[in-house]
Scaffold this motif. Structure first.
Motif, PDB file in Angstrom:
ATOM      1  N   ALA A  74      -6.953   0.495 -10.076  1.00 55.55           N
ATOM      2  CA  ALA A  74      -5.616   0.632  -9.477  1.00 55.55           C
ATOM      3  C   ALA A  74      -5.102   2.021  -9.817  1.00 55.55           C
ATOM      4  N   VAL A  75      -4.166   2.505  -9.014  1.00 58.18           N
ATOM      5  CA  VAL A  75      -3.657   3.856  -9.218  1.00 58.18           C
ATOM      6  C   VAL A  75      -2.141   3.841  -9.138  1.00 58.18           C
ATOM      7  N   GLY A  76      -1.511   4.641 -10.002  1.00 65.24           N
ATOM      8  CA  GLY A  76      -0.052   4.704 -10.001  1.00 65.24           C
ATOM      9  C   GLY A  76       0.430   5.960 -10.708  1.00 65.24           C
ATOM     10  N   MET A  77       1.763   6.077 -10.747  1.00 66.21           N
ATOM     11  CA  MET A  77       2.374   7.338 -11.197  1.00 66.21           C
ATOM     12  C   MET A  77       3.104   7.195 -12.534  1.00 66.21           C
ATOM     13  N   SER A  78       2.741   6.221 -13.323  1.00 68.49           N
ATOM     14  CA  SER A  78       3.521   6.006 -14.561  1.00 68.49           C
ATOM     15  C   SER A  78       2.648   5.391 -15.653  1.00 68.49           C
TER      16      SER A  78
ATOM     17  N   ILE B 119       0.605  -5.064  -7.615  1.00 62.40           N
ATOM     18  CA  ILE B 119      -0.069  -4.313  -6.552  1.00 62.40           C
ATOM     19  C   ILE B 119       0.789  -4.379  -5.288  1.00 62.40           C
ATOM     20  N   THR B 120       1.181  -3.221  -4.807  1.00 56.77           N
ATOM     21  CA  THR B 120       2.058  -3.196  -3.623  1.00 56.77           C
ATOM     22  C   THR B 120       1.308  -2.793  -2.360  1.00 56.77           C
ATOM     23  N   ASN B 121       0.133  -2.221  -2.520  1.00 53.69           N
ATOM     24  CA  ASN B 121      -0.619  -1.734  -1.350  1.00 53.69           C
ATOM     25  C   ASN B 121      -2.063  -1.493  -1.755  1.00 53.69           C
ATOM     26  N   MET B 122      -2.937  -1.416  -0.743  1.00 55.34           N
ATOM     27  CA  MET B 122      -4.270  -0.902  -0.998  1.00 55.34           C
ATOM     28  C   MET B 122      -4.120   0.626  -1.040  1.00 55.34           C
ATOM     29  N   ALA B 123      -4.853   1.283  -1.914  1.00 53.32           N
ATOM     30  CA  ALA B 123      -4.696   2.734  -2.094  1.00 53.32           C
ATOM     31  C   ALA B 123      -5.106   3.469  -0.818  1.00 53.32           C
ATOM     32  N   ALA B 124      -4.733   4.753  -0.766  1.00 50.96           N
ATOM     33  CA  ALA B 124      -4.889   5.560   0.456  1.00 50.96           C
ATOM     34  C   ALA B 124      -6.315   5.478   1.018  1.00 50.96           C
TER      35      ALA B 124
ATOM     36  N   LYS C 265       0.553   1.807   6.278  1.00 52.15           N
ATOM     37  CA  LYS C 265       1.177   3.076   5.866  1.00 52.15           C
ATOM     38  C   LYS C 265       1.675   2.932   4.417  1.00 52.15           C
ATOM     39  N   ILE C 266       1.399   3.942   3.614  1.00 51.05           N
ATOM     40  CA  ILE C 266       1.855   3.906   2.214  1.00 51.05           C
ATOM     41  C   ILE C 266       3.177   4.663   2.113  1.00 51.05           C
ATOM     42  N   SER C 267       4.178   4.049   1.487  1.00 51.72           N
ATOM     43  CA  SER C 267       5.467   4.722   1.321  1.00 51.72           C
ATOM     44  C   SER C 267       6.199   4.108   0.130  1.00 51.72           C
TER      45      SER C 267
ATOM     46  N   HIS D 286       7.838   0.924   1.166  1.00 51.43           N
ATOM     47  CA  HIS D 286       6.896  -0.194   1.174  1.00 51.43           C
ATOM     48  C   HIS D 286       6.682  -0.709  -0.257  1.00 51.43           C
ATOM     49  N   THR D 287       6.565   0.229  -1.208  1.00 49.54           N
ATOM     50  CA  THR D 287       6.402  -0.156  -2.620  1.00 49.54           C
ATOM     51  C   THR D 287       7.568  -1.041  -3.054  1.00 49.54           C
ATOM     52  N   LYS D 288       8.787  -0.580  -2.718  1.00 49.57           N
ATOM     53  CA  LYS D 288       9.981  -1.338  -3.152  1.00 49.57           C
ATOM     54  C   LYS D 288      10.044  -2.695  -2.466  1.00 49.57           C
TER      55      LYS D 288
ATOM     56  N   ASN E 106       4.454  -1.801 -13.772  1.00 46.81           N
ATOM     57  CA  ASN E 106       4.514  -0.738 -12.767  1.00 46.81           C
ATOM     58  C   ASN E 106       4.106  -1.291 -11.412  1.00 46.81           C
ATOM     59  N   ALA E 107       4.392  -0.512 -10.387  1.00 46.03           N
ATOM     60  CA  ALA E 107       3.867  -0.795  -9.055  1.00 46.03           C
ATOM     61  C   ALA E 107       2.653   0.105  -8.878  1.00 46.03           C
ATOM     62  N   ALA E 108       1.613  -0.416  -8.261  1.00 49.43           N
ATOM     63  CA  ALA E 108       0.385   0.378  -8.135  1.00 49.43           C
ATOM     64  C   ALA E 108      -0.341   0.050  -6.841  1.00 49.43           C
ATOM     65  N   GLY E 109      -1.207   0.970  -6.460  1.00 46.95           N
ATOM     66  CA  GLY E 109      -2.089   0.751  -5.317  1.00 46.95           C
ATOM     67  C   GLY E 109      -3.436   0.258  -5.826  1.00 46.95           C
ATOM     68  N   SER E 110      -4.039  -0.688  -5.110  1.00 51.26           N
ATOM     69  CA  SER E 110      -5.331  -1.227  -5.560  1.00 51.26           C
ATOM     70  C   SER E 110      -6.492  -0.477  -4.925  1.00 51.26           C
TER      71      SER E 110
ATOM     72  N   SER F 285       3.805  12.891  -4.694  1.00 51.77           N
ATOM     73  CA  SER F 285       3.087  12.594  -3.449  1.00 51.77           C
ATOM     74  C   SER F 285       2.057  11.516  -3.766  1.00 51.77           C
ATOM     75  N   PHE F 286       1.748  10.702  -2.784  1.00 51.49           N
ATOM     76  CA  PHE F 286       0.677   9.723  -2.967  1.00 51.49           C
ATOM     77  C   PHE F 286      -0.663  10.455  -2.929  1.00 51.49           C
ATOM     78  N   GLU F 287      -1.719   9.749  -3.260  1.00 46.90           N
ATOM     79  CA  GLU F 287      -3.059  10.331  -3.314  1.00 46.90           C
ATOM     80  C   GLU F 287      -3.612  10.498  -1.888  1.00 46.90           C
ATOM     81  N   THR F 288      -4.581  11.371  -1.758  1.00 45.64           N
ATOM     82  CA  THR F 288      -5.311  11.473  -0.496  1.00 45.64           C
ATOM     83  C   THR F 288      -6.455  10.448  -0.527  1.00 45.64           C
TER      84      THR F 288
HETATM   85  N1  HPA Z   1      -0.441   5.268  -5.479  1.00 40.30           N
HETATM   86  C1  HPA Z   1       0.336   5.683  -6.503  1.00 40.30           C
HETATM   87  N2  HPA Z   1       1.393   5.016  -6.932  1.00 40.30           N
HETATM   88  C2  HPA Z   1       1.687   3.865  -6.313  1.00 40.30           C
HETATM   89  C3  HPA Z   1       0.932   3.370  -5.244  1.00 40.30           C
HETATM   90  C4  HPA Z   1      -0.197   4.111  -4.798  1.00 40.30           C
HETATM   91  O1  HPA Z   1      -0.915   3.750  -3.858  1.00 40.30           O
HETATM   92  N3  HPA Z   1       1.509   2.208  -4.858  1.00 40.30           N
HETATM   93  C5  HPA Z   1       2.591   2.010  -5.687  1.00 40.30           C
HETATM   94  N4  HPA Z   1       2.687   2.997  -6.567  1.00 40.30           N
END
Ligand code: HPA
Length: 271
Positions: free
Chosen positions: A202-206, A227-232, A238-240, A243-245, A109-113, A185-188
């Motif tokens: 790490a956080v993700g949607m799957s 890991i595609t980004n630091m979490a919110a 900017k998280i999008s 950006h993940t892709k 998966n792709a996730a935020g750290s 939606s991404f996390e706050t």
């Molecule tokens: N949050 C949730 N899912 C994600 C994230 C994130 O920051 N980055 C990639 N998938």
């Protein structure tokens, strides 16, 4: 015949009868791994009951064939809870994987750290997970098999194989806890602070529904985040989804090295 047995027969008719040993579920932006497999690609649209909706960055195809001499089934597209509201949306694909003979499945998966030492472009091996969503793909399952133990759900032996393969490739593969947030939606930032306090790295949607379903079906399972980004709230970036892709392929290159090395070392040992 059950639906999964029917689909497994259909897949064997097209891709050959040799039993599949390992399933791979590819996350956002990780689709090119399916191209590494020498085998037969079948569109989900040709597999009745497979999820149709596709998130951009996923390629809804099943590829059955050889990777480093090991017979694998690669799910190019996964379906997510947030697409339909059904947390069990991956149940049929996993049942089919089991019917094809698989011993184990590796989910990616792709996730935020949420951990300073794990940065965009890094991989993280899931040691465990937290189901922040509270949803469960086994709700409604009528049999006692629904009471699935989740201690060591992320298979220690399979994780050891993956860590050894990463070591041999010189790829850092820290372990951490993945928190499943429903999305889309991404996390706050406040949610991220809360999830960190709970013990998430790490956080993700799957992935979490698939881990639960795999254990339910008796498949051993491990999962790796790219890991595609630091979490919110943890960086100015900017998280999008865009950006993940864009970032996932960085991790995908490492992931392919680790998976290939693990498969090469397998021989006829159980996975
Ligand atoms: N949050 C949730 N899912 C994600 C994230 C994130 O920051 N980055 C990639 N998938």
């Amino acid at each position: 015949m059950s639906k999964s047995a029917e689909l497994a027969a259909l897949i064997r008719a097209r891709a050959g009868a040799a039993p599949v040993r390992l399933g791979l579920i590819l996350g956002s932006g990780l689709g090119h791994l399916a191209g590494a497999v020498q085998g037969v690609a079948i569109d989900y649209a040709d597999l009745p009951g497979f999820p149709h909706a596709a998130v951009s960055g996923h390629d809804p195809k099943l590829v059955v064939g050889d990777l480093e001499g090991v017979r694998v089934a690669v799910f190019g597209g996964r379906a997510h809870y947030y697409e339909t509201g059904n947390p069990a949306v991956m149940r049929l694909p996993l049942e089919v994987l089991k019917a094809l003979g698989a011993e184990a499945v590796i989910a990616t998966n792709a996730a935020g750290s949420m951990r300073a030492g794990i940065r965009p472009g890094d991989l993280m091996l899931l040691s465990d997970h937290i189901n922040v969503s509270g949803l469960n793909p086994l709700i409604g399952e009528p049999t006692d098999a629904r009471f699935v133990p989740m201690t060591d759900a992320h298979d220690p032996a399979l994780r050891a194989r993956l860590r050894a393969a990463a070591d041999a490739e010189g790829v850092a593969l820290p372990e951490g806890v993945y928190a499943w947030y429903s999305g889309p939606s991404f996390e706050t930032p406040a949610e991220i602070r809360a999830i960190r306090l709970l013990g998430g790295d790490a956080v993700g949607m799957s992935t979490v529904p698939e881990v639960i379903l795999a254990r339910f079906l008796g498949l051993r399972v491990a999962a790796i985040s790219t890991i595609t980004n630091m979490a919110a709230g943890l960086s100015d970036e900017k998280i999008s989804h865009q950006h993940t892709k864009a970032m996932a392929p960085l991790g995908a290159v490492k992931l392919e090295k680790v998976l290939r090395r693990m498969l090469r070392g397998l021989g006829s040992d159980p996975i």
